[in-house]
Write an enzyme that holds these catalytic residues in place. Structure first.
Site, PDB file in Angstrom:
ATOM      1  N   GLY A   2       0.803  -1.215   0.000  1.00 35.69           N
ATOM      2  CA  GLY A   2       0.000   0.000   0.000  1.00 35.69           C
ATOM      3  C   GLY A   2       0.835   1.264   0.000  1.00 35.69           C
ATOM      4  O   GLY A   2       0.471   2.265  -0.628  1.00 35.69           O
ATOM      5  N   THR A   3       1.967   1.242   0.687  1.00 35.41           N
ATOM      6  CA  THR A   3       2.819   2.432   0.752  1.00 35.41           C
ATOM      7  C   THR A   3       3.341   2.812  -0.624  1.00 35.41           C
ATOM      8  O   THR A   3       3.275   3.974  -1.036  1.00 35.41           O
ATOM      9  CB  THR A   3       3.990   2.201   1.717  1.00 35.41           C
ATOM     10  OG1 THR A   3       3.478   2.059   3.043  1.00 35.41           O
ATOM     11  CG2 THR A   3       4.967   3.369   1.685  1.00 35.41           C
ATOM     12  N   ASN A  10      -7.407   4.263   9.109  1.00 32.90           N
ATOM     13  CA  ASN A  10      -6.802   3.070   9.692  1.00 32.90           C
ATOM     14  C   ASN A  10      -6.795   3.062  11.215  1.00 32.90           C
ATOM     15  O   ASN A  10      -6.654   2.005  11.828  1.00 32.90           O
ATOM     16  CB  ASN A  10      -5.368   2.918   9.181  1.00 32.90           C
ATOM     17  CG  ASN A  10      -4.527   4.149   9.428  1.00 32.90           C
ATOM     18  OD1 ASN A  10      -4.830   5.231   8.928  1.00 32.90           O
ATOM     19  ND2 ASN A  10      -3.470   4.005  10.220  1.00 32.90           N
ATOM     20  N   GLN A  32      -7.862  -0.109   4.087  1.00 31.98           N
ATOM     21  CA  GLN A  32      -8.742  -0.654   5.126  1.00 31.98           C
ATOM     22  C   GLN A  32     -10.162  -0.927   4.608  1.00 31.98           C
ATOM     23  O   GLN A  32     -10.996  -1.439   5.354  1.00 31.98           O
ATOM     24  CB  GLN A  32      -8.810   0.310   6.317  1.00 31.98           C
ATOM     25  CG  GLN A  32      -7.494   0.543   7.022  1.00 31.98           C
ATOM     26  CD  GLN A  32      -6.975  -0.686   7.749  1.00 31.98           C
ATOM     27  OE1 GLN A  32      -7.697  -1.642   7.993  1.00 31.98           O
ATOM     28  NE2 GLN A  32      -5.694  -0.664   8.123  1.00 31.98           N
ATOM     29  N   SER A  80      -3.803  -3.352  -0.381  1.00 28.04           N
ATOM     30  CA  SER A  80      -2.692  -4.203   0.039  1.00 28.04           C
ATOM     31  C   SER A  80      -3.206  -5.573   0.453  1.00 28.04           C
ATOM     32  O   SER A  80      -4.239  -5.683   1.114  1.00 28.04           O
ATOM     33  CB  SER A  80      -1.945  -3.548   1.204  1.00 28.04           C
ATOM     34  OG  SER A  80      -0.817  -4.298   1.567  1.00 28.04           O
ATOM     35  N   HIS A 131      -1.943  -7.882   2.548  1.00 25.79           N
ATOM     36  CA  HIS A 131      -1.786  -8.378   3.918  1.00 25.79           C
ATOM     37  C   HIS A 131      -2.868  -7.857   4.865  1.00 25.79           C
ATOM     38  O   HIS A 131      -2.938  -8.286   6.023  1.00 25.79           O
ATOM     39  CB  HIS A 131      -0.386  -8.071   4.464  1.00 25.79           C
ATOM     40  CG  HIS A 131      -0.174  -6.665   4.911  1.00 25.79           C
ATOM     41  ND1 HIS A 131      -0.167  -6.297   6.232  1.00 25.79           N
ATOM     42  CD2 HIS A 131       0.047  -5.531   4.215  1.00 25.79           C
ATOM     43  CE1 HIS A 131       0.062  -5.002   6.334  1.00 25.79           C
ATOM     44  NE2 HIS A 131       0.191  -4.508   5.125  1.00 25.79           N
ATOM     45  N   THR A 137      10.480  -7.378 -12.275  1.00 23.43           N
ATOM     46  CA  THR A 137       9.804  -8.660 -12.476  1.00 23.43           C
ATOM     47  C   THR A 137       8.731  -8.864 -11.419  1.00 23.43           C
ATOM     48  O   THR A 137       8.990  -8.741 -10.223  1.00 23.43           O
ATOM     49  CB  THR A 137      10.819  -9.814 -12.416  1.00 23.43           C
ATOM     50  OG1 THR A 137      11.828  -9.597 -13.410  1.00 23.43           O
ATOM     51  CG2 THR A 137      10.138 -11.146 -12.667  1.00 23.43           C
ATOM     52  N   CYS A 150       2.804   1.451  11.301  1.00 19.60           N
ATOM     53  CA  CYS A 150       4.093   2.013  10.884  1.00 19.60           C
ATOM     54  C   CYS A 150       4.710   2.878  11.970  1.00 19.60           C
ATOM     55  O   CYS A 150       5.893   3.184  11.923  1.00 19.60           O
ATOM     56  CB  CYS A 150       3.914   2.821   9.607  1.00 19.60           C
ATOM     57  SG  CYS A 150       3.313   1.840   8.212  1.00 19.60           S
TER      58      CYS A 150
END
Length: 386
Positions: free
Chosen positions: A71-72, A151, A179, A199, A201, A237, A325
């Site tokens: 996401g970052t 978040n 989120q 994202s 995860h 890649t 973070c």
């Protein structure tokens, strides 16, 4: 003692079915998807299939989905890449004071490059004013970035209203939907979203892979160099096993979305009712009617974040003071400061609890009991000290 995980907004455990989908890819699909031979074509098939699944979930087109490392990177590419490519049209960026640091740090970088940034306030319920956004717009505005779901508080922003406002404006509308993705119904066309970050995860998928939706007509400068992958917007890649895992995680999220939302809402209400039954004094931060069911941010008067988190962890409850973070820091939450002001005690006594796959109704209730006992002990100790 059972350890209870209540920090799913930070990251989620990988679903076993996701791991099962990824496992054979590591050894059986090793070709480079940019290669024209059979090994490369097979890898490309898996990559394209994942891209189609992600696109369909938000009513986008396959070629508009750009795989990133998370996401970052997706936020950075959307904001910095679009601003740099459209500098001839203006140098004004609009965002909010409560964005994730992936957005705030990106716009701060743009300020250092000579761009002008407007940081919109939010009200005490954590919602940005569409009217204030309208007032902030100028002929120089080229990017507007407002997160879909906060978040820290779980508050849902008026995304469709913002998209409607920007429909006839040159500014590109980006939303950090990390989120919201897989939890809420998202239609980028109906909501007027030009760019969207997500994202894997956060939805029980693998770490290290995200996606940026970017409309086909958006000019965007690449931030990496060395290849023509991802339509030259993100060279390198592609991570085929992670893409397969992202696809499977999203399929499961979409399949069980309604059920999970109901279950998470039940978890939230069970947790809050248990605190109330223990006569714990607390306040829920954010608009209760405008939040996702998986996140609740609670202020405990007479306490402080550092002591709370330490005692929760010692008693087997994993929670957070906000963004993962900055979880190692005890600095006041910038999100709550935007809502209440920097002098308000809520910015230093609030905890985020977030529900997900590691929870059951029993361990949520048990966690609430443990939290309640800790709050009682800490507030009693403070009374005795004073």
């Amino acid at each position: 003692m059972e350890r209870i995980y209540m920090d799913h907004a930070a990251t989620t455990p990988m679903d076993k079915r996701v791991a099962e989908a990824m496992t054979p890819i590591f050894t059986e699909v090793f070709g480079n998807p940019s290669s024209v031979h059979a090994f490369g074509r097979l890898a490309r098939q898996y990559l394209d299939s994942a891209r189609r699944t992600l696109a369909r979930s938000i009513q986008a087109r396959e070629k508009e989905m750009i795989f990133t490392s998370g996401g970052t990177e997706a936020d950075n590419l959307a904001i910095i890449g679009t601003a740099m490519a459209n500098r001839d049209k203006g140098n004004h960026i609009i965002t909010t004071m409560q964005e994730h640091h992936a957005v705030l740090d990106a716009v701060q970088y743009l300020e250092e490059q000579g761009f002008h940034v407007t940081y919109l306030p939010v009200n005490e319920t954590g919602i940005v004013s569409v009217d204030k956004l309208k007032e902030a717009l100028t002929d120089e505005t080229i990017v507007v970035s407002v997160m879909y779901v906060n978040n820290e508080t779980g508050v849902i922003q008026p995304i469709e209203a913002i998209g409607s406002l920007l429909k006839d404006h040159q500014a590109m509308f980006h939303t950090d939907a990390v989120q919201a993705f897989g939890l809420l119904d998202i239609d980028v066309n109906r909501e007027g979203i030009d760019m969207l970050s997500a994202s894997a995860h956060k939805i029980n998928g693998p770490n290290g892979i995200g996606v940026l939706y970017a409309g086909d007509d958006i000019a965007m400068a690449s931030m990496q160099f060395g290849g023509e992958q991802e339509r030259k917007r993100r060279p390198g890649t592609e991570n085929i096993p992670a893409a397969v895992g992202f696809k499977r995680a999203l399929e499961l999220a979409m399949e069980y979305k309604l059920v999970r939302n109901d279950v998470y809402e039940q978890y939230k209400q069970t947790f809050l009712e248990a605190l109330a039954n223990h006569n714990i004094r607390y306040y829920v931060n954010g608009d209760a009617e405008q939040t996702v069911p998986s996140i609740v941010n609670i202020s405990f008067p007479g306490t402080n974040v550092e002591t709370l988190l330490t005692n929760f962890d010692l008693d087997g409850v994993a929670a957070s003071s906000g963004s993962a973070c900055t979880a190692g820091s005890v600095e006041p939450s910038h999100v709550l400061a935007a809502m209440f002001g920097r002098g308000d005690e809520r910015i230093t006594n609030s905890i985020r609890f977030s529900f997900g796959a590691f929870n059951t109704i029993d361990n949520v209730s048990e966690a609430a009991d443990r939290v309640a006992e800790i709050i009682k002990r800490l507030t009693n100790e403070r009374r005795q000290e004073t």
